[in-house]
Design a protein around this motif. Sequence first.
Motif, PDB file in Angstrom:
ATOM      1  N   ASP A  96     113.295 -38.280  72.642  1.00 22.12           N
ATOM      2  CA  ASP A  96     112.616 -38.721  71.431  1.00 22.12           C
ATOM      3  C   ASP A  96     113.258 -38.152  70.171  1.00 22.12           C
ATOM      4  OD1 ASP A  96     111.561 -36.321  72.649  1.00 22.12           O
ATOM      5  OD2 ASP A  96     109.964 -36.301  71.159  1.00 22.12           O
TER       6      ASP A  96
ATOM      7  N   ILE B 142     114.424 -41.164  67.577  1.00 22.18           N
ATOM      8  CA  ILE B 142     113.684 -41.325  66.329  1.00 22.18           C
ATOM      9  C   ILE B 142     114.638 -41.503  65.146  1.00 22.18           C
ATOM     10  CG2 ILE B 142     113.546 -38.878  65.690  1.00 22.18           C
ATOM     11  CD1 ILE B 142     110.687 -41.468  65.402  1.00 22.18           C
TER      12      ILE B 142
ATOM     13  N   CYS C 152     116.033 -45.508  65.982  1.00 19.61           N
ATOM     14  CA  CYS C 152     115.264 -46.470  66.783  1.00 19.61           C
ATOM     15  C   CYS C 152     115.287 -47.872  66.191  1.00 19.61           C
ATOM     16  CB  CYS C 152     113.821 -45.987  66.944  1.00 19.61           C
ATOM     17  SG  CYS C 152     112.937 -45.731  65.386  1.00 19.61           S
TER      18      CYS C 152
ATOM     19  N   LEU D 160     113.124 -43.586  77.812  1.00 10.95           N
ATOM     20  CA  LEU D 160     112.889 -42.507  76.850  1.00 10.95           C
ATOM     21  C   LEU D 160     112.113 -41.377  77.505  1.00 10.95           C
ATOM     22  CD1 LEU D 160     112.840 -41.398  73.918  1.00 10.95           C
ATOM     23  CD2 LEU D 160     110.690 -42.652  73.626  1.00 10.95           C
TER      24      LEU D 160
ATOM     25  N   ASN E 102     110.177 -38.309  76.515  1.00  6.11           N
ATOM     26  CA  ASN E 102     109.546 -37.821  75.295  1.00  6.11           C
ATOM     27  C   ASN E 102     108.883 -36.474  75.560  1.00  6.11           C
ATOM     28  OD1 ASN E 102     108.043 -37.398  72.992  1.00  6.11           O
ATOM     29  ND2 ASN E 102     106.725 -39.182  73.249  1.00  6.11           N
TER      30      ASN E 102
ATOM     31  N   SER F  32     104.009 -37.926  67.594  1.00  2.68           N
ATOM     32  CA  SER F  32     104.969 -38.892  68.117  1.00  2.68           C
ATOM     33  C   SER F  32     104.458 -40.304  67.872  1.00  2.68           C
ATOM     34  CB  SER F  32     105.171 -38.674  69.617  1.00  2.68           C
ATOM     35  OG  SER F  32     106.075 -39.617  70.152  1.00  2.68           O
TER      36      SER F  32
ATOM     37  N   TRP G 293     105.630 -45.313  71.135  1.00  2.00           N
ATOM     38  CA  TRP G 293     106.946 -45.913  71.327  1.00  2.00           C
ATOM     39  C   TRP G 293     106.880 -47.322  71.887  1.00  2.00           C
ATOM     40  CZ3 TRP G 293     111.281 -44.020  69.312  1.00  2.00           C
ATOM     41  CH2 TRP G 293     111.310 -42.681  68.940  1.00  2.00           C
TER      42      TRP G 293
ATOM     43  N   LEU H  27     106.117 -49.484  69.044  1.00  2.00           N
ATOM     44  CA  LEU H  27     107.285 -49.527  68.160  1.00  2.00           C
ATOM     45  C   LEU H  27     108.318 -50.510  68.696  1.00  2.00           C
ATOM     46  CD1 LEU H  27     108.479 -48.187  65.588  1.00  2.00           C
ATOM     47  CD2 LEU H  27     109.651 -46.600  67.118  1.00  2.00           C
TER      48      LEU H  27
ATOM     49  N   GLY I  42     108.020 -52.857  75.229  1.00  2.00           N
ATOM     50  CA  GLY I  42     107.781 -51.434  75.428  1.00  2.00           C
ATOM     51  C   GLY I  42     106.760 -51.160  76.500  1.00  2.00           C
TER      52      GLY I  42
ATOM     53  N   GLU J 281     108.895 -45.459  78.222  1.00  2.00           N
ATOM     54  CA  GLU J 281     108.672 -44.074  77.783  1.00  2.00           C
ATOM     55  C   GLU J 281     108.009 -43.260  78.884  1.00  2.00           C
ATOM     56  OE1 GLU J 281     105.967 -41.484  74.637  1.00  2.00           O
ATOM     57  OE2 GLU J 281     105.798 -43.650  74.702  1.00  2.00           O
TER      58      GLU J 281
END
Length: 204
Positions: free
Chosen positions: A80, A84, A87, A104, A106, A133, A136, A139, A147, A180
């Motif tokens: 992460d 970040i 991304c 990922l 994290n 955080s 993700w 995101l 995701g 993630e």
Amino acid sequence: APGTFDPRTVIQQLDRVIPKDWDLVSGSGHQAYFQTHMRGRKPENFHVMREFGAIGNSISIAMGVAAARGNGKVALIEGDGSLIMTCQELATAVRHQIPVKVFLMNNGYFGMVRQWQELFWEGRYSAVEMGPSPDWAKLADAFGAKGLMVDDKNEVEGAMRDFMRIALERDPRSLAFLDEVRAAPARPPAPARPPAPVRPPAHL
């Protein structure tokens, strides 16, 4: 910690899930686990960021490998703290239909830096905690990718297999995916040594 996973175990599970003929890219923070726990793969399929321990550039390199290969068989293992920084390149991958699958790990830290501070500086941590955080998975969705977050210790490998199946059932050459896993901080395989002495500036 509750809800987190040993990164070595995660890498071993990834090794069972990702086919042996895929290209694998690793950010510098996870290179120790990446190289020691993924076996039986050709050297030319490993792409590791080592020069100066740079972070933030791995997704761009994974996209370059994916564009060059053109077969949809590229996976990035990233942290992460690194992702970040860049991304937004997920949007680039989607726009240009560059096939990248991102796993990922994290842990909420600039993990490798934290580990060295623990090993060599007696746990005097400085500027390594990431703070809150982002979600993700959302995101990735916001950038037009797909995701998924794994938070059940008993479902890590199954969720990764589902992730790969979904990625490959669609056109594998035109989708960016992000998976993630919340990983616990773990020490790299390096011997401890006495911390360096802290000396005051000469003018004091």
